[in-house]
Design an enzyme around this catalytic site. Structure first.
Site, PDB file in Angstrom:
ATOM      1  N   HIS A  50       0.817  -1.360  -0.152  1.00  0.00           N
ATOM      2  CA  HIS A  50      -0.177  -0.068   0.117  1.00  0.00           C
ATOM      3  C   HIS A  50       0.862   1.290   0.016  1.00  0.00           C
ATOM      4  O   HIS A  50       2.202   1.132   0.401  1.00  0.00           O
ATOM      5  CB  HIS A  50      -0.873   0.037   1.378  1.00  0.00           C
ATOM      6  N   GLU A  52       1.161   3.819   2.119  1.00  0.00           N
ATOM      7  CA  GLU A  52       1.973   4.207   3.355  1.00  0.00           C
ATOM      8  C   GLU A  52       3.071   3.068   3.592  1.00  0.00           C
ATOM      9  O   GLU A  52       4.138   3.309   4.057  1.00  0.00           O
ATOM     10  CB  GLU A  52       0.935   3.968   4.381  1.00  0.00           C
ATOM     11  N   SER A  77      -7.527   7.821   3.480  1.00  0.00           N
ATOM     12  CA  SER A  77      -7.733   7.134   5.071  1.00  0.00           C
ATOM     13  C   SER A  77      -6.992   5.767   4.965  1.00  0.00           C
ATOM     14  O   SER A  77      -7.411   4.977   4.292  1.00  0.00           O
ATOM     15  CB  SER A  77      -9.338   7.042   5.533  1.00  0.00           C
ATOM     16  N   CYS A  79      -5.999   2.261   5.903  1.00  0.00           N
ATOM     17  CA  CYS A  79      -6.597   0.944   6.003  1.00  0.00           C
ATOM     18  C   CYS A  79      -6.103   0.305   7.351  1.00  0.00           C
ATOM     19  O   CYS A  79      -5.103   0.861   7.892  1.00  0.00           O
ATOM     20  CB  CYS A  79      -6.447  -0.182   4.909  1.00  0.00           C
ATOM     21  N   CYS A  82      -2.025  -0.655   7.275  1.00  0.00           N
ATOM     22  CA  CYS A  82      -1.489   0.705   7.271  1.00  0.00           C
ATOM     23  C   CYS A  82      -1.528   1.397   8.800  1.00  0.00           C
ATOM     24  O   CYS A  82      -0.444   1.812   9.107  1.00  0.00           O
ATOM     25  CB  CYS A  82      -1.616   1.600   6.191  1.00  0.00           C
TER      26      CYS A  82
HETATM   27 ZN   LIG Z   1      -3.032   0.367   3.538  1.00  0.00          ZN
END
Ligand SMILES: [Zn+2]
Length: 145
Positions: A50, A52, A77, A79, A82
Site C-alpha cells: 500500500h 503508506e 484514510s 486501512c 497501514c
Molecule cells: Zn493500507
C-alpha cells in the site's frame, strides 16, 4: 493542500498513470520528506505494498525516535494494515487527504492517541473516485473485498 500532501498526491497520480491504485504517501521528519511511496500492488504483484507501507519501506530502517517525531501524510484514510504500522512505529500524527471514498481505521488510531487530521482534499477525492469508477475490481481487491 500543503507541499507535503502535494508530494503525496503526486505519488498517487504517478501510480494512476502507471495503471495502479492511486494512493500516495510521504513521511516527514523535521520539515523534510524522508520517504515517499505509492500503492504498488498492481505494478509489483504485491500483496502488501500500500502507499503508506511503500513510503515506510523507502524511508528505510530508522530509529524508533525518528518515527515518533515524524508525520505521515497519505492521500486516503489508512486501512487497518497501514494503521497497524502507524501504531507500531508510534507516529503521533498523520494527515489524511480524504476519507469519503474509504474510511480507514481513523477511530482506532485516535483511540491510541494518534492525531488524525483530515484535510478533505477535492483533488485526492476526485482522483480516487475516478479510479474506483474505472477499475472497481482492482480497488475492491486492494481492500480485501
Ligand atoms: Zn493500507
Amino acid at each position: 493542500m500543503d507541499d507535503f500532501m502535494r508530494a503525496a498526491f503526486e505519488q498517487a497520480q504517478k501510480s494512476f498513470d502507471e495503471g495502479g491504485i492511486p494512493i500516495g504517501s510521504v513521511i516527514v521528519h523535521e520539515g523534510s520528506i524522508i520517504g515517499r511511496g505509492h500503492n504498488r500492488r498492481v505494478q509489483k504483484g504485491s500483496a502488501t505494498l500500500h502507499g503508506e507501507i511503500d513510503a515506510l519501506e523507502n524511508a528505510g530502517r530508522l530509529a524508533a525516535s525518528v518515527y515518533r517525531e515524524s508525520v505521515l501524510y497519505t492521500t486516503l484514510s489508512p486501512c487497518p494494515m497501514c494503521s497497524g504500522a502507524i501504531e507500531l512505529y508510534g507516529f503521533k500524527k498523520i494527515v489524511v487527504g480524504e476519507n469519503q471514498n474509504f474510511m480507514g481505521a481513523e477511530d482506532h488510531l485516535r483511540s491510541k492517541g494518534v492525531e488524525v487530521e483530515v484535510i478533505h482534499s477535492a483533488e485526492c477525492t476526485e482522483l480516487m473516485a475516478r479510479f474506483i469508477q474505472e477499475k472497481p475490481e482492482l480497488w475492491y481487491e486492494d481492500i480485501g473485498q
